[in-house]
Structures are given as structure tokens and as C-alpha cells.
Design a protein around this motif. Structure first.
Motif, short mmCIF file in Angstrom:
data_model
loop_
_atom_site.label_atom_id
_atom_site.label_comp_id
_atom_site.label_asym_id
_atom_site.label_seq_id
_atom_site.Cartn_x
_atom_site.Cartn_y
_atom_site.Cartn_z
N ARG A 14 0.87 -0.95 0.02
CA ARG A 14 0.37 -0.19 0.57
C ARG A 14 0.92 1.22 -0.08
N THR A 15 0.09 2.19 0.49
CA THR A 15 1.27 3.66 0.09
C THR A 15 0.63 4.55 1.47
N ALA A 16 1.19 4.99 1.64
CA ALA A 16 1.06 6.36 2.85
C ALA A 16 0.86 7.33 2.39
N THR A 17 0.23 8.66 2.60
CA THR A 17 0.46 10.05 1.82
C THR A 17 0.29 11.02 3.71
N ILE A 18 1.59 11.60 3.52
CA ILE A 18 1.87 12.25 4.86
C ILE A 18 1.94 14.37 4.27
N THR A 19 2.44 14.47 5.26
CA THR A 19 2.04 16.12 4.74
C THR A 19 3.47 16.85 5.04
N ALA A 95 11.10 4.04 2.08
CA ALA A 95 9.66 3.95 0.95
C ALA A 95 10.64 5.36 0.33
N ILE A 96 10.28 5.54 -1.07
CA ILE A 96 10.48 6.08 -2.40
C ILE A 96 8.85 7.13 -2.03
N MET A 97 9.61 8.45 -2.34
CA MET A 97 8.31 9.43 -2.81
C MET A 97 7.98 8.95 -4.04
N THR A 98 6.39 8.09 -4.44
CA THR A 98 5.83 8.36 -5.24
C THR A 98 5.06 9.35 -6.08
N GLY A 99 4.69 10.14 -5.90
CA GLY A 99 3.48 11.31 -5.95
C GLY A 99 3.70 12.59 -4.77
N LYS A 103 -1.23 21.88 -3.41
CA LYS A 103 -2.85 23.46 -4.33
C LYS A 103 -3.55 22.34 -5.25
N GLY A 104 -3.29 20.99 -4.95
CA GLY A 104 -4.94 20.78 -5.23
C GLY A 104 -4.90 19.86 -6.66
N ARG A 105 -3.54 19.91 -7.31
CA ARG A 105 -2.91 19.24 -8.17
C ARG A 105 -1.85 17.96 -7.51
N THR A 106 -1.98 17.04 -8.20
CA THR A 106 -1.63 15.50 -8.19
C THR A 106 -0.70 15.66 -9.30
N TYR A 107 1.07 15.01 -8.52
CA TYR A 107 1.80 15.12 -9.86
C TYR A 107 2.57 13.51 -9.00
N THR A 108 2.96 12.23 -9.95
CA THR A 108 3.89 11.18 -9.48
C THR A 108 4.63 12.07 -10.77
N THR A 109 6.17 10.81 -9.23
CA THR A 109 8.17 11.31 -9.60
C THR A 109 8.13 10.57 -10.91
N ASP A 111 6.32 11.56 -13.71
CA ASP A 111 5.15 13.45 -14.52
C ASP A 111 6.26 13.89 -15.15
N LEU A 112 6.17 13.64 -16.70
CA LEU A 112 7.56 14.99 -17.03
C LEU A 112 8.14 16.04 -16.30
N ALA A 113 7.04 17.13 -15.97
CA ALA A 113 7.42 18.23 -15.17
C ALA A 113 8.66 17.38 -14.40
N TRP A 114 7.41 16.46 -13.90
CA TRP A 114 8.42 16.40 -12.36
C TRP A 114 10.15 16.25 -12.87
N LYS A 115 10.23 15.71 -13.46
CA LYS A 115 11.93 14.94 -13.65
C LYS A 115 11.93 15.90 -14.63
N ILE A 116 11.63 16.96 -15.56
CA ILE A 116 12.36 18.46 -15.50
C ILE A 116 12.62 18.78 -14.78
N TYR A 117 12.29 19.25 -13.53
CA TYR A 117 12.36 20.62 -12.36
C TYR A 117 13.36 19.70 -11.89
N SER A 118 12.83 17.92 -11.35
CA SER A 118 13.85 17.91 -10.56
C SER A 118 15.38 17.68 -10.61
N GLY A 119 15.76 17.33 -12.57
CA GLY A 119 17.30 17.49 -13.10
C GLY A 119 16.93 18.31 -13.05
N LEU A 120 16.64 19.98 -13.23
CA LEU A 120 17.77 21.12 -13.30
C LEU A 120 17.48 21.16 -11.73
#
Length: 142
Positions: A14-19, A95-99, A103-109, A111-120
Motif C-alpha cells: 500500500r501507500t502512505a500519504t503524509i504532509t 519508502a520512496i516518494m511516488t507522488g 494546491k489541489g494538483r497531483t504530480y507523480t514522480t 510525470d515529465l514535469a517532475w523529472k525536468i524540474y528535478s533534473g534541473l
């Protein structure tokens, strides 16, 4: 303890979601605003760029980005840190972060946007102090 509950959930598939708590992962994870989804992993997923919940060699629990892996040893660094690093063993990854949700928008690791921002952001590591200073000055509430 929260970490043990996360470990249990992940071991059950299963997954766990934390703040997010703290500023060590700014600007990607903002304290008390963003939520983090943590899940299971395979050994090969513990690599440069991965965000992991670990117990480091000093015994502290943290969620930081893997910046290096050499065999069974990983080096981690918070996105909001310009110099400080931590060390852990791969076996101490819980565990690893999967998403994440911001602000109400969900991203997964994945996602292309996440990969670009993380790489940069990882590329900017040698000069990270300047963009972090600007982030803290203009975007973090005092």
C-alpha cells in the motif's frame, strides 16, 4: 510511531500519504502545504534523483533526494540545502516518494514535469544557494 506505520503499509503493498514538514525540501515540497505519497520500491529504484524516506546513519528519519549511490551506501541531500548531506544504507530506506500534491494538483514522480524540474534542480546543485535565497526571500511567508 508514524514511520513504523508507513513501513507496515509499504510492506503490505500500500501507500502512505503524509504532509510535508520542514523546509529542507523547498522549493519542491513546502512545509505544511504539500502532501507526499510514499510507496514501495525495488532495489534498482534507489538511485540518483529518487526522493526517499530513510533512517540515516546517525539514526534520524528524513525525506531527502538521493544524490549518489555507491554500492549499498547512498548519499542524500534536501532540495532546500545547499551543502549539508546525509548518508544511509540502502537497507535503511523505508519508502520512496511516488507522488505529491500541491494546491489541489497531483504530480507523480513519473510525470515529465517532475523529472525536468528535478533534473534541473540537481544540475543547479553547485550554485543552488542563489536560487534558494531568491525562493526564500520572495515566496516563503514570514
Amino acid at each position: 510511531m508514524l514511520v513504523e506505520e508507513i513501513r507496515k503499509l509499504v510492506s503490505e503493498g500500500r501507500t502512505a500519504t503524509i504532509t510535508a514538514r520542514g523546509n529542507s525540501m523547498n522549493p519542491f515540497l513546502v512545509d505544511r502545504r504539500d502532501t507526499i505519497t510514499l510507496g514501495g520500491f525495488h532495489d534498482e529504484e534507489i538511485r540518483r534523483g529518487c526522493v526517499a524516506l530513510v533512517r540515516d546513519l546517525s539514526g534520524d528519519y528524513l525525506i531527502h533526494r538521493v544524490i549518489r549511490r555507491k554500492g549499498d551506501i547512498i548519499t542524500l541531500k534536501g532540495d532546500g540545502n545547499s551543502k549539508k548531506v546525509e548518508t544511509a544504507k540502502v537497507g535503511d530506506v523505508i519508502a520512496i516518494m511516488t507522488g505529491m500534491e500541491r494546491k489541489g494538483r497531483t504530480y507523480t514522480t513519473d510525470d515529465l514535469a517532475w523529472k525536468i524540474y528535478s533534473g534541473l534542480w540537481m544540475f543547479l546543485s553547485p550554485i543552488r544557494r542563489l536560487p534558494l535565497g531568491l525562493w526564500r526571500r520572495f515566496f516563503l511567508k514570514r
